[in-house]
Write an enzyme that holds these catalytic residues in place. Structure first.
Site, short mmCIF file in Angstrom:
data_model
loop_
_atom_site.label_atom_id
_atom_site.label_comp_id
_atom_site.label_asym_id
_atom_site.label_seq_id
_atom_site.Cartn_x
_atom_site.Cartn_y
_atom_site.Cartn_z
N MET A 117 55.37 -5.34 59.37
CA MET A 117 54.58 -6.10 58.39
C MET A 117 54.31 -5.28 57.13
O MET A 117 54.30 -5.82 56.02
CB MET A 117 53.28 -6.60 59.00
N HIS A 123 47.25 -4.69 62.50
CA HIS A 123 46.46 -3.50 62.78
C HIS A 123 46.47 -2.53 61.60
O HIS A 123 47.52 -2.31 60.99
CB HIS A 123 47.03 -2.75 64.00
N ASP A 174 56.05 -10.70 37.81
CA ASP A 174 54.92 -10.68 36.87
C ASP A 174 55.28 -9.97 35.57
O ASP A 174 54.95 -10.45 34.48
CB ASP A 174 53.72 -10.00 37.51
#
Length: 158
Positions: free
Chosen positions: A113, A77, A128
């Site tokens: 989440m 959501h 990275d």
């Protein structure tokens, strides 16, 4: 399948309807780590990285990622986040960067989440920015360590 709220009666994925739930204070804390060679960690500590301030960039990337979790996770959501903090600290003893994200909202569903996404993207950013000098790095131990608020109650996995 009745325990899996993201599946309908036919087993198809669906977004959970949270409309009838009360707004409550929700918080989630997630952690993870990036393991690297000791020489890489030393250069990180000294600020001697070709791509710049790795930890500051990772913190910002994690905050941005928490806000974009619903764009990445199909049934997540969209939420109005009231607080996102991402911390990245060096642990010389384990040759890791330890990452922690705390996310809060007042809403109808939790922010687990968002916290997990923040940690994951912060770890990917560190990878990275350091990969030019250390391709053996490992991202791991990403987990929810704490959540509070909502009907299911508090959860602690420290």
């Amino acid at each position: 399948m009745s325990d899996l709220t993201h599946l309908d009666e036919s087993g198809r994925a669906r977004m959970v309807d949270v409309g009838a739930k009360d707004d409550t204070l929700r918080e989630a804390v997630a952690r993870g780590e990036v393991r690297m060679r000791p020489e890489t960690l030393q250069r990180l500590a000294a600020g001697d990285m070709p791509k710049g301030d790795v930890l500051a960039t990772a913190r910002i990337a994690g905050i941005m990622a928490a806000k974009r979790a619903p764009d990445l996770i199909p049934l997540c959501h969209p939420l109005l986040l009231t607080h996102v903090a991402v911390d990245a600290r060096l642990d010389v003893a384990t040759s890791t960067v330890q990452i922690e994200a705390t996310v809060r909202t007042v809403g109808k569903t939790g922010v687990e989440m968002e916290a997990l996404t923040a940690v994951s993207v912060a770890a990917l950013t560190i990878y990275d920015m350091c990969k030019a000098i250390d391709r053996e790095m490992q991202i791991g131990a990403i987990r929810l360590v704490r959540k509070s608020g909502g009907r299911s109650g508090d959860f602690v996995n420290d």
